[in-house]
Every structure is written in C-alpha cells, then in structure tokens.
Design an enzyme around this catalytic site. Structure first.
Site, PDB file in Angstrom:
ATOM      1  N   GLY A  60       0.635  -1.167   0.096  1.00  0.00           N
ATOM      2  CA  GLY A  60      -0.041  -0.118   0.024  1.00  0.00           C
ATOM      3  C   GLY A  60       0.604   1.459   0.092  1.00  0.00           C
ATOM      4  O   GLY A  60       0.258   2.360   0.440  1.00  0.00           O
ATOM      5  N   SER A  93       4.549   0.772  -4.482  1.00  0.00           N
ATOM      6  CA  SER A  93       5.586   0.493  -5.215  1.00  0.00           C
ATOM      7  C   SER A  93       5.528   0.308  -6.881  1.00  0.00           C
ATOM      8  O   SER A  93       6.475   0.774  -7.494  1.00  0.00           O
ATOM      9  CB  SER A  93       6.054  -0.687  -4.651  1.00  0.00           C
ATOM     10  OG  SER A  93       5.107  -1.688  -4.837  1.00  0.00           O
ATOM     11  N   ASP A 135      -1.450   8.298  -6.367  1.00  0.00           N
ATOM     12  CA  ASP A 135      -0.265   7.741  -6.383  1.00  0.00           C
ATOM     13  C   ASP A 135       0.869   8.434  -7.333  1.00  0.00           C
ATOM     14  O   ASP A 135       1.711   8.743  -6.962  1.00  0.00           O
ATOM     15  CB  ASP A 135      -0.167   6.263  -6.418  1.00  0.00           C
ATOM     16  CG  ASP A 135      -1.226   5.540  -5.828  1.00  0.00           C
ATOM     17  OD1 ASP A 135      -1.606   6.056  -4.681  1.00  0.00           O
ATOM     18  OD2 ASP A 135      -1.673   4.215  -6.089  1.00  0.00           O
TER      19      ASP A 135
HETATM   20  C1  GLA Z   1      -4.607   2.451  -4.632  1.00  0.00           C
HETATM   21  C2  GLA Z   1      -4.826   3.364  -5.875  1.00  0.00           C
HETATM   22  C3  GLA Z   1      -5.271   4.960  -5.524  1.00  0.00           C
HETATM   23  C4  GLA Z   1      -6.131   4.846  -4.278  1.00  0.00           C
HETATM   24  C5  GLA Z   1      -5.970   4.088  -3.268  1.00  0.00           C
HETATM   25  C6  GLA Z   1      -7.074   4.098  -2.072  1.00  0.00           C
HETATM   26  O1  GLA Z   1      -3.498   2.917  -4.017  1.00  0.00           O
HETATM   27  O2  GLA Z   1      -3.789   3.298  -6.716  1.00  0.00           O
HETATM   28  O3  GLA Z   1      -5.600   5.768  -6.629  1.00  0.00           O
HETATM   29  O4  GLA Z   1      -7.499   4.792  -4.803  1.00  0.00           O
HETATM   30  O5  GLA Z   1      -5.880   2.710  -3.572  1.00  0.00           O
HETATM   31  O6  GLA Z   1      -7.357   5.290  -1.689  1.00  0.00           O
END
Ligand code: GLA
Length: 389
Positions: A127, A130, A174
C-alpha cells in the site's frame, strides 16, 4: 536502513558496460488521509516517502526494451504503440504500461527503446505505491531516453490509463504524490481540475508505515475487490442523481443516504462523503498543528474503511489497536487496504517508543517480520519532478 544499491552496476552486469547511462528515480508514498476517494474526484492528502524506485538506463538504436531487476529478473519486449499485456502479476506489465503512456503522450513517432536496470527499496504490495513508483520511474526513463519532455498535467492525463492497463481502475493520487511532492510537506491533491497544494508537516510530527504482514497484490484478488468498491460508490451517486461526489459532499450526504437501501452502495456513499470532509478537517488540523485532532481523524477514517467500505483486515485492525496501545496519537490503514500497511502518527520524540511497542505487541509473535521492510519511518520526501537523485 540499508543503502539502496546503484542500478548502474546492475545495468553493466546484465547488459554490458559503456554508453551514456542516465538515472531517474520516483518515490513511493504514504497516504495520510483520503482513502478510496481519489477515483471519485475528491481531494486526498498523501506524502512521498524517502524510499524510491531507481532506474539506470541507456538508449538503444531500435525499439527493444530490455530491463533487469535484482528481485524480479530480466524482461525484453518490442515497443509498440498498443502493446498486449504480459502474464497477470508479471512486473513486465508496468514496463509495458510505461511504454504505452509515453506512446500516448507522443503519438506514433518512432521511439527508441532502452536497456535498463531497476532497484527499489519501496516495500512491494504494502500500500506504499511501489508499482506506481515503478511505472512513473520507467516512464521518465523512456521519456528522457527519447529527449522528450512533458508537463505534470500531461503526465497525469495518461498515467491512470497506464494503471488500468495493469488492471486496477485507480485514481491519480499515487502518481501525483510520486511526481509532485515537496520535501517536508504532505500534498493536498485535487482532481478536475488537477491541483497540488503543499501542506508543511510540522517538524515534530512523526509517521511510521507499519506492515500488517499480509500482502495486498494489486494484480491479485485485491484488484476485483478494489474495483467493486469503486463501482458501488459510482452506482450510489447515480442512484441519488448527483452529477459528482463534490456536489454530493456539498449537499446533505447523511440525509440523502437514507434513501438508499442498506448495503454496499449506501456504505460506500457514506464512506466517500465522510472521508472527503475528514480530509478538509485534517488539512486544517495540520495547518493549526493540532496533533490530537489530526490523530482522531485518522482513527475515524480507519473505522469508516473497516465498517463501511470493508477494506480492512483483522491484522490491520489489530495493528491500529497495537499502535494506539503503544502511545500513538492516531493510526489507520493506508492505500487500498485488504492487507498492506497502516500509517501510524505520533510526536517525533515518541517514535522510538511506539516502534518498540509495536514490535512487542504485534510483530513479536510474527516470525516473518523484518524491521527494515515492515516498520519504516515515513518522512516527507521530494517527488520525481523535484530533482530526486
Ligand atoms: C490505490 C490506488 C489509489 C487510491 C488508493 C485508495 O492505492 O492506486 O489511486 O484509490 O488505492 O485510496
């Protein structure tokens, strides 16, 4: 923390020495608050961390892309504008996604491939993004190898498409965090229109990214679960007749939700609208240096992700509890959930004690624990656009 190996050595070892070698890097991120709302166009508050994917590369004279990674082996493919996906879960898909987004940016011009080596100290499937960091870093390598430049906005237009190539219908959080973060700051990232507002993190606030020791493979079962949450949220919005989640948040979401039948759609709607308000309040708390309020919001976010969106896990819930028992001011799961990490917040001087408490209460009984990978201090670092080495 171990020093990240130099990818130039891996490049020379795998594909031979010589030629003009360049380096790019893109960091992972920890999301402080604003979970499962970016894909509904709502603002989120991540920060880049000082762990990154580094790529050493050398331009080739043909369209072949060859890449080696210390942990995942060597891959080779021809760069075409519309590449087919490799086997599900194969890291080559991120390389192909990077090639695809560069083709989308620059059309059918003849693009040159690269020989490249990739090293990373961003823990995978945690999470901490990476895979997005890999996508961003490899895309930057391909752009650079071809002497191409693109603005942040141009990149953000195509990057989510790259993730969809890998199968997750994610939002832009991200990539935006990996590209545009500023050292010492969290980033308030808004969508439609895209905006990034650096929010200085008080110097005496500390964060840990603590792994639940359950992995959340984006390419595995978590992907369907993730996409299902997104669909439920979108279906609720459509049923209530709002044009956007922003409009829903500005209305009276709690009251509106009463007209939805109990179940995943209503729960998603309540999570998304309440989380958007928590992001606003968390930014205020950070600007006011109100650690107690910030910590409370993290806990409320976790509760909503656990009880409404149902993306937590018993291990993540226990981790958050163990963090609080160890003296943290707040904690919550971070990223998509279904395993992966929790972000733990406390005053900086208490970091060592909270770390010890977590080891005692959570990790002691779990032999897979490796402190360097599973319990890392998350300091707000710079994004790839800000001259990361
Ligand atoms: C993943 C996705 C992000 C976001 C998160 C949850 O990391 O890549 O865009 O939606 O889950 O907040």
């Amino acid at each position: 923390m171990q020093e990240l190996p130099d990818p130039r050595e891996l490049l020379a070892r795998t594909f031979g020495a010589g030629g003009e070698v360049a380096l790019v890097a893109a960091p992972g991120r920890v999301n402080l608050i604003g979970e499962h709302i970016d894909y509904h166009g709502l603002a989120v508050l991540p920060m880049a961390i000082a762990r990154r994917v580094r790529v050493a590369f050398r331009r080739r004279d043909d369209t072949t892309i060859r890449a080696a990674s210390a942990g995942y082996g060597r891959r080779e493919f021809a760069w075409t504008a519309d590449p087919a996906a490799a086997a599900p879960g194969d890291w080559e898909n991120y390389l192909r996604a990077a090639a695809r987004v560069v083709s989308m940016l620059r059309g059918p011009e003849s693009l040159r491939g690269v020989d490249a080596a990739v090293v990373s100290d961003v823990p995978p499937a945690a999470g901490l993004s990476s895979s997005s960091a890999l996508l961003v870093a490899f895309m930057l390598a391909l752009l650079r190898a071809n002497g191409l430049h693109a603005t942040f906005e141009e990149l953000m237009d195509v990057l989510p498409e790259g993730e969809q190539f890998v199968g997750t219908r994610g939002g832009g959080m991200d990539h935006a965090a990996s590209l545009a973060s500023r050292a010492g700051c969290a980033s308030l990232i808004g969508f439609a229109p895209l905006s990034v507002r650096p929010i200085p993190v008080p110097e005496d606030w500390g964060f840990l990214a603590a792994h639940s020791l359950e992995t959340a493979e984006k390419s595995g079962g978590a992907r369907e679960e993730y996409n299902r949450r997104r669909q439920a949220g979108a279906a609720a919005l459509a049923r209530l007749g709002f044009a956007s989640y922003r409009a829903a948040v500005a209305g009276q979401p709690e009251e509106c939700a009463q007209s939805l039948a109990p179940g995943p759609e209503r729960d998603s709607f309540l999570h998304v609208t309440s989380e958007a308000l928590r992001v606003e309040q968390a930014v205020d708390a950070m600007l006011r240096r109100d650690a107690a309020a910030f910590g409370r919001l993290l806990l409320e976010s976790h509760a909503s992700l656990r009880d409404r969106l149902k993306v937590s896990s018993p291990a993540l819930d226990r981790l958050v509890e163990a963090a609080m028992e160890s003296g943290a001011t707040g904690a919550r799961l971070t990223g998509a959930g279904f395993g992966g990490c929790a972000v733990v917040f406390c005053p900086k001087p208490d970091l060592a004690a909270v770390r010890r408490g977590l080891i005692e209460r959570f990790y002691r009984a779990r032999p897979a624990f490796d402190e360097d990978r599973h319990l890392i201090e998350a300091e707000p670092g710079p994004g790839a656009c800000r001259g990361l080495p």
